[in-house]
Scaffold this motif. Structure first.
Motif, PDB file in Angstrom:
ATOM      1  N   PHE A  74       0.832  -1.203   0.000  1.00 61.30           N
ATOM      2  CA  PHE A  74       0.000   0.000   0.000  1.00 61.30           C
ATOM      3  C   PHE A  74       0.874   1.264   0.000  1.00 61.30           C
ATOM      4  O   PHE A  74       0.660   2.192  -0.792  1.00 61.30           O
ATOM      5  CB  PHE A  74      -0.922   0.006   1.228  1.00 61.30           C
ATOM      6  CG  PHE A  74      -1.611   1.324   1.455  1.00 61.30           C
ATOM      7  CD1 PHE A  74      -2.672   1.718   0.648  1.00 61.30           C
ATOM      8  CD2 PHE A  74      -1.195   2.186   2.466  1.00 61.30           C
ATOM      9  CE1 PHE A  74      -3.307   2.948   0.846  1.00 61.30           C
ATOM     10  CE2 PHE A  74      -1.817   3.412   2.664  1.00 61.30           C
ATOM     11  CZ  PHE A  74      -2.878   3.791   1.853  1.00 61.30           C
ATOM     12  N   SER A  75       1.874   1.273   0.875  1.00 64.74           N
ATOM     13  CA  SER A  75       2.760   2.435   0.958  1.00 64.74           C
ATOM     14  C   SER A  75       3.534   2.639  -0.338  1.00 64.74           C
ATOM     15  O   SER A  75       3.792   3.782  -0.745  1.00 64.74           O
ATOM     16  CB  SER A  75       3.726   2.263   2.134  1.00 64.74           C
ATOM     17  OG  SER A  75       3.019   2.040   3.340  1.00 64.74           O
ATOM     18  N   LEU A  76       3.911   1.537  -0.981  1.00 64.11           N
ATOM     19  CA  LEU A  76       4.627   1.642  -2.257  1.00 64.11           C
ATOM     20  C   LEU A  76       3.775   2.328  -3.323  1.00 64.11           C
ATOM     21  O   LEU A  76       4.299   3.059  -4.169  1.00 64.11           O
ATOM     22  CB  LEU A  76       5.066   0.259  -2.748  1.00 64.11           C
ATOM     23  CG  LEU A  76       6.331  -0.307  -2.105  1.00 64.11           C
ATOM     24  CD1 LEU A  76       6.584  -1.734  -2.585  1.00 64.11           C
ATOM     25  CD2 LEU A  76       7.544   0.559  -2.432  1.00 64.11           C
ATOM     26  N   LYS A  77       2.468   2.100  -3.286  1.00 65.04           N
ATOM     27  CA  LYS A  77       1.581   2.787  -4.233  1.00 65.04           C
ATOM     28  C   LYS A  77       1.631   4.295  -4.009  1.00 65.04           C
ATOM     29  O   LYS A  77       1.606   5.078  -4.965  1.00 65.04           O
ATOM     30  CB  LYS A  77       0.147   2.275  -4.084  1.00 65.04           C
ATOM     31  CG  LYS A  77      -0.086   0.893  -4.660  1.00 65.04           C
ATOM     32  CD  LYS A  77      -1.546   0.480  -4.501  1.00 65.04           C
ATOM     33  CE  LYS A  77      -1.770  -0.929  -5.038  1.00 65.04           C
ATOM     34  NZ  LYS A  77      -3.177  -1.366  -4.838  1.00 65.04           N
ATOM     35  N   LEU A  78       1.695   4.697  -2.742  1.00 67.67           N
ATOM     36  CA  LEU A  78       1.803   6.130  -2.443  1.00 67.67           C
ATOM     37  C   LEU A  78       3.088   6.706  -3.024  1.00 67.67           C
ATOM     38  O   LEU A  78       3.098   7.811  -3.569  1.00 67.67           O
ATOM     39  CB  LEU A  78       1.775   6.362  -0.935  1.00 67.67           C
ATOM     40  CG  LEU A  78       0.581   5.827  -0.137  1.00 67.67           C
ATOM     41  CD1 LEU A  78       0.691   6.242   1.325  1.00 67.67           C
ATOM     42  CD2 LEU A  78      -0.741   6.310  -0.728  1.00 67.67           C
ATOM     43  N   VAL A  79       4.180   5.932  -2.909  1.00 64.65           N
ATOM     44  CA  VAL A  79       5.472   6.374  -3.453  1.00 64.65           C
ATOM     45  C   VAL A  79       5.420   6.430  -4.970  1.00 64.65           C
ATOM     46  O   VAL A  79       5.838   7.422  -5.592  1.00 64.65           O
ATOM     47  CB  VAL A  79       6.598   5.440  -2.977  1.00 64.65           C
ATOM     48  CG1 VAL A  79       7.920   5.819  -3.646  1.00 64.65           C
ATOM     49  CG2 VAL A  79       6.746   5.480  -1.466  1.00 64.65           C
TER      50      VAL A  79
ATOM     51  N   THR B  50      -5.111   9.917  -2.187  1.00 61.63           N
ATOM     52  CA  THR B  50      -5.309   8.520  -2.631  1.00 61.63           C
ATOM     53  C   THR B  50      -6.684   8.355  -3.271  1.00 61.63           C
ATOM     54  O   THR B  50      -6.836   7.635  -4.253  1.00 61.63           O
ATOM     55  CB  THR B  50      -5.157   7.536  -1.458  1.00 61.63           C
ATOM     56  OG1 THR B  50      -6.023   7.938  -0.388  1.00 61.63           O
ATOM     57  CG2 THR B  50      -3.734   7.468  -0.970  1.00 61.63           C
ATOM     58  N   ASN B  51      -7.660   9.026  -2.715  1.00 63.26           N
ATOM     59  CA  ASN B  51      -9.011   8.953  -3.276  1.00 63.26           C
ATOM     60  C   ASN B  51      -9.030   9.528  -4.692  1.00 63.26           C
ATOM     61  O   ASN B  51      -9.658   8.967  -5.602  1.00 63.26           O
ATOM     62  CB  ASN B  51      -9.994   9.704  -2.376  1.00 63.26           C
ATOM     63  CG  ASN B  51     -11.424   9.617  -2.890  1.00 63.26           C
ATOM     64  OD1 ASN B  51     -11.968   8.535  -3.053  1.00 63.26           O
ATOM     65  ND2 ASN B  51     -12.040  10.772  -3.128  1.00 63.26           N
TER      66      ASN B  51
ATOM     67  N   TRP C 102      -7.917   3.207   0.317  1.00 68.09           N
ATOM     68  CA  TRP C 102      -7.200   3.486   1.564  1.00 68.09           C
ATOM     69  C   TRP C 102      -7.217   2.249   2.464  1.00 68.09           C
ATOM     70  O   TRP C 102      -8.223   1.562   2.574  1.00 68.09           O
ATOM     71  CB  TRP C 102      -7.845   4.660   2.293  1.00 68.09           C
ATOM     72  CG  TRP C 102      -7.074   5.032   3.530  1.00 68.09           C
ATOM     73  CD1 TRP C 102      -7.341   4.663   4.813  1.00 68.09           C
ATOM     74  CD2 TRP C 102      -5.892   5.820   3.576  1.00 68.09           C
ATOM     75  NE1 TRP C 102      -6.405   5.169   5.669  1.00 68.09           N
ATOM     76  CE2 TRP C 102      -5.492   5.889   4.936  1.00 68.09           C
ATOM     77  CE3 TRP C 102      -5.124   6.481   2.622  1.00 68.09           C
ATOM     78  CZ2 TRP C 102      -4.372   6.591   5.353  1.00 68.09           C
ATOM     79  CZ3 TRP C 102      -3.999   7.182   3.037  1.00 68.09           C
ATOM     80  CH2 TRP C 102      -3.634   7.228   4.377  1.00 68.09           C
ATOM     81  N   ASN C 103      -6.097   1.990   3.128  1.00 72.84           N
ATOM     82  CA  ASN C 103      -5.976   0.821   3.997  1.00 72.84           C
ATOM     83  C   ASN C 103      -5.382   1.264   5.332  1.00 72.84           C
ATOM     84  O   ASN C 103      -4.179   1.501   5.443  1.00 72.84           O
ATOM     85  CB  ASN C 103      -5.089  -0.242   3.335  1.00 72.84           C
ATOM     86  CG  ASN C 103      -5.090  -1.552   4.089  1.00 72.84           C
ATOM     87  OD1 ASN C 103      -4.910  -1.588   5.304  1.00 72.84           O
ATOM     88  ND2 ASN C 103      -5.277  -2.650   3.363  1.00 72.84           N
ATOM     89  N   ASP C 104      -6.245   1.402   6.343  1.00 70.68           N
ATOM     90  CA  ASP C 104      -5.802   1.887   7.659  1.00 70.68           C
ATOM     91  C   ASP C 104      -4.734   0.993   8.277  1.00 70.68           C
ATOM     92  O   ASP C 104      -3.750   1.480   8.836  1.00 70.68           O
ATOM     93  CB  ASP C 104      -6.993   1.979   8.620  1.00 70.68           C
ATOM     94  CG  ASP C 104      -7.738   3.301   8.494  1.00 70.68           C
ATOM     95  OD1 ASP C 104      -7.063   4.335   8.278  1.00 70.68           O
ATOM     96  OD2 ASP C 104      -8.979   3.307   8.582  1.00 70.68           O
TER      97      ASP C 104
ATOM     98  N   ASP D   6       3.117   1.329   8.508  1.00 68.63           N
ATOM     99  CA  ASP D   6       4.234   2.087   7.920  1.00 68.63           C
ATOM    100  C   ASP D   6       4.201   3.570   8.283  1.00 68.63           C
ATOM    101  O   ASP D   6       4.978   4.355   7.738  1.00 68.63           O
ATOM    102  CB  ASP D   6       4.206   1.963   6.385  1.00 68.63           C
ATOM    103  CG  ASP D   6       4.769   0.651   5.891  1.00 68.63           C
ATOM    104  OD1 ASP D   6       5.218  -0.148   6.731  1.00 68.63           O
ATOM    105  OD2 ASP D   6       4.755   0.416   4.670  1.00 68.63           O
ATOM    106  N   LYS D   7       3.313   3.957   9.202  1.00 69.71           N
ATOM    107  CA  LYS D   7       3.087   5.377   9.460  1.00 69.71           C
ATOM    108  C   LYS D   7       4.376   6.124   9.801  1.00 69.71           C
ATOM    109  O   LYS D   7       4.644   7.210   9.248  1.00 69.71           O
ATOM    110  CB  LYS D   7       2.078   5.543  10.599  1.00 69.71           C
ATOM    111  CG  LYS D   7       1.772   7.003  10.923  1.00 69.71           C
ATOM    112  CD  LYS D   7       0.737   7.116  12.047  1.00 69.71           C
ATOM    113  CE  LYS D   7       0.493   8.578  12.411  1.00 69.71           C
ATOM    114  NZ  LYS D   7      -0.516   8.702  13.495  1.00 69.71           N
ATOM    115  N   ASP D   8       5.179   5.565  10.690  1.00 69.18           N
ATOM    116  CA  ASP D   8       6.408   6.254  11.107  1.00 69.18           C
ATOM    117  C   ASP D   8       7.344   6.474   9.923  1.00 69.18           C
ATOM    118  O   ASP D   8       7.936   7.553   9.770  1.00 69.18           O
ATOM    119  CB  ASP D   8       7.130   5.454  12.191  1.00 69.18           C
ATOM    120  CG  ASP D   8       6.391   5.489  13.519  1.00 69.18           C
ATOM    121  OD1 ASP D   8       5.486   6.331  13.669  1.00 69.18           O
ATOM    122  OD2 ASP D   8       6.698   4.655  14.389  1.00 69.18           O
TER     123      ASP D   8
END
Length: 541
Positions: free
Chosen positions: A419-424, A472-473, A479-481, A487-489
C-alpha cells in the motif's frame, strides 16, 4: 620420405579446403536469412492493410534479434542516443526545475539554485498551465517532455499559476547547460567522524564530483567513509575505475574483463598515489546496485579495502561494445564479462535458479593483533543456484561468489508494504510534502532557524493524514488503515525528509531518511572492523 611429404600436403590441403567450404556455407546461410528478413519487411511495408514505416519494422526486427542473444545487447535509435549522451555527460540543457504530474497538472517541487527558473522567479508549488503557448493540463507526459527537447539555446515560455494565489504569471526562460549531479548527498554522520557519500550513477562528471565531496568531508574531520551505492543503476566503467583507483594501492587489479575475442581480455590496474588509500571504507549495496557499482564494491571487498553491507547486488557483469550503424543509430553488443580481482564473475545467470533456503554463513575474522570480530552474512535465495562458490580476498578472507556481489553483512532494510509503495509510485508523498510546505512553510522557517533544530523538534500535524486520504481517493487508490498504520512512522519520516530537502538541500533530506536505515546503522557499527582490516597485513580464518 617424398611420399610422406606429399601425404602431409594432401591432408593439410583437404583440411583447409573443408574449412573454406564450411565458411562459405555459413556465409551463404547468413545471406539467405538476411534475404528472408528483407522479404518480410518489403512485403509488410508494401502490402499490409495499414500504412507501416519500414524504419519501425527494421527497428523491431533488430530488437527481436538481439533478444535471442542476451538481455543486455541492445539497439538504440538516434533519438534514444541523444538522451543517453546527455545522461552520461553529466549535464543537460533546460531551465532548472523538476515537477510532478498530479490530477492532470504539473506542479514544481524542486528548483536548481541560480538556474533560469530560480532567477526568473519560479517557486516551489507553482503550477504550469502552458508551455510555449500550448496547454499542458491533462496532457500526456511524453508530449510535455517533447517541449523540453530541441534547440539547446531555445527560449521557452511558461504560463504559471502561482502558489497560494490565483495570479497567473507569464515567463520567458532561456535554456542553459545545467549539471546532473551523480553525488546525491555528502555529510558527516551525526555524532561520528564517519563521512557519508551517496552516488546515484557513474557518468562523466562522477570522478570529480566524488573527489570534491571527499575533500570537503576531509575538511570537516572525516576519518572513515560509508559509500552508498544502493539503487545505483550503473554507468561508465572508466569513471568507476578512476574512483576506485583513489582507494586502492598501486599495482592491483581493479577490473578484469574476459571475452571470446582476446582484445576484450583486459586488466585495469591501480595507479600510484591514490588520495584515499588509507581511509577505512564500508560500501552499501542492494538488489538495485547494478553493473558499474558492482565492479566498485567487488574490488573494495576482494582487496580488503573495506567491507560490504546490505543485500546481494543485481548481478549484471557484462561488457557492451557500441557499434555505430550506417544511419547513426547504435548496436550495443555484449562482448565480454566482468570479473573481480579474486576471479569472481559479477554476472548472474539469466536462467531462473532453483529456489534454495536462506543460509547463514558464519566466519570468524581473526586479526593480526588477536582481536576477533564475528563475521556473518546471509545468502538470499534469488540468483545463487544450488551451490555458492567461495573465493578469498587478498588476505585470505572468505568471500562469496555466484553472481552479483554478496555482502559481508547481509542486512534487511526498513521497507514499505504494498500500500505504501503505491503512495510512493504515484508521487503522493512528494505531493503531501509539497502541500504541507505551501501551507506551513512560513511557520516552519520562522520556528526552525536551521536544519538541526528542524530535525530534533519538527513533527507533522494531523493535516497530513487527511491530505493523504484525499490524494489517494483522487488517484482511485483504496485506503488501507491497517497497512498505513504499520508504515506510518516511515511514511511520516519520508515526508519530513522531503520537506527538509525542499527547504535546505539533499544532504538534509538524506540525513533524515537515513536515520531509519538498518543498513546504515550496521555500516556505522562495523566501521571498527573495516579499520582493523585496513591496518592489518594478514587476515586469517
Amino acid at each position: 620420405m617424398h611420399r610422406n611429404y606429399l601425404n602431409i600436403i594432401f591432408y593439410f590441403t583437404a583440411y583447409f579446403s573443408s574449412i573454406v567450404v564450411l565458411l562459405s556455407q555459413q556465409q551463404d546461410d547468413t545471406k539467405l536469412q538476411i534475404d528472408k528478413i528483407n522479404q518480410v519487411i518489403k512485403a509488410a511495408s508494401g502490402s499490409h492493410v495499414d500504412n507501416v514505416e519500414s524504419k519501425r519494422l527494421v527497428d523491431a526486427a533488430i530488437r527481436g534479434l538481439l533478444k535471442e542473444l542476451d538481455p543486455y545487447s541492445y539497439y538504440f535509435t538516434n533519438e534514444e542516443l541523444e538522451e543517453i549522451s546527455n545522461r552520461r555527460a553529466g549535464s543537460y540543457y533546460g531551465v532548472g526545475f523538476h515537477s510532478i504530474l498530479l490530477n492532470d497538472t504539473l506542479q514544481i517541487f524542486s528548483i536548481a539554485q541560480n538556474s533560469p527558473a530560480d532567477i526568473g522567479g519560479l517557486t516551489i508549488g507553482d503550477k504550469i498551465i502552458k508551455i510555449n503557448g500550448s496547454n499542458v493540463v491533462g496532457v500526456d507526459l511524453k508530449v510535455i517532455d517533447s517541449y523540453f527537447k530541441g534547440d539547446k539555446n531555445e527560449i521557452m515560455t511558461f504560463e504559471i499559476l502561482k502558489t497560494n494565489s490565483k495570479l497567473v504569471k507569464n515567463l520567458r526562460l532561456k535554456k542553459v547547460k545545467l549539471p546532473i549531479q551523480s553525488v546525491d548527498a555528502s555529510y558527516i554522520i551525526d555524532g561520528t567522524n564517519i563521512g557519508y557519500l551517496a552516488v546515484n550513477r557513474f557518468m562523466n562528471s562522477t570522478y570529480y564530483e566524488v573527489l570534491d565531496s571527499l575533500m570537503m568531508l576531509n575538511e570537516r574531520g572525516m576519518q572513515s567513509l560509508i559509500i552508498d551505492l544502493r539503487g545505483n543503476p550503473g554507468g561508465l566503467v572508466d569513471q568507476t575505475y578512476m574512483v576506485a583507483d583513489e582507494f586502492i594501492p598501486e599495482g592491483e587489479d581493479i577490473i578484469i574483463t574476459k571475452g571470446k575475442d582476446p582484445k576484450y581480455n583486459i586488466r585495469y590496474k591501480s595507479s600510484p598515489n591514490g588520495k584515499f588509500e588509507n581511509l577505512p571504507v564500508v560500501i552499501l549495496i542492494d538488489s538495485s546496485t547494478i553493473s558499474a557499482p558492482e565492479i566498485f564494491a567487488g574490488a573494495i571487498q576482494d582487496l580488503d579495502r573495506g567491507l560490504v553491507v546490505g543485500k546481494t547486488s543485481y548481478g549484471k557483469g557484462v561488457v557492451q561494445n557500441p557499434i555505430k550503424l550506417s544511419d547513426g543509430s547504435e548496436l550495443w553488443l555484449t562482448v565480454a564479462r566482468y570479473f573481480t580481482p579474486s576471479g569472481r564473475s559479477i554476472h548472474k545467470d539469466t536462467v531462473k535458479p532453483k529456489p534454495i533456503k536462506n543460509k547463514r554463513l558464519e566466519e570468524r575474522i581473526i586479526l593480526k593483533d588477536g582481536m576477533g570480530f564475528s563475521y556473518n552474512s546471509e545468502v538470499a535465495e534469488a540468483g545463487h543456484g544450488d551451490s555458492i562458490p567461495t573465493y578469498y580476498s587478498k588476505s585470505g578472507r572468505p568471500i562469496r561468489g555466484g553472481g552479483g556481489i554478496t555482502p559481508d553483512y547481509y542486512v534487511d532494510e526498513n521497507t514499505f508494504n504494498d500500500f505504501s509503495l503505491k503512495l510512493v509510485e504515484h508521487n503522493l508523498l512528494i505531493k503531501a510534502a509539497l502541500d504541507y510546505l505551501i501551507i506551513n512553510g512560513d511557520e516552519i522557517r520562522s520556528n526552525y532557524s536551521d536544519y538541526n533544530e528542524f530535525y530534533k523538534g519538527f513533527n507533522l500535524n494531523d493535516s497530513v493524514l487527511n491530505n493523504l486520504k484525499q490524494l489517494t481517493n483522487a488517484r482511485k487508490i483504496d485506503w488501507n488503515d491497517e497497512k498505513f498504520n504499520k508504515d506510518k512512522d516511515l511514511i511520516y519520516l519520508s515526508i519530513k525528509s522531503i520537506i527538509a530537502g525542499m527547504i535546505w538541500s539533499n544532504n538534509e533530506k538524506y540525513r533524515i531518511f537515513n536515520s531509519a536505515s538498518n543498513q546504515l546503522k550496521k555500516a556505522v557499527e562495523i566501521m571498527p572492523v573495516a579499520e582493523k582490516i585496513l591496518k592489518t597485513d594478514k587476515v586469517t580464518e
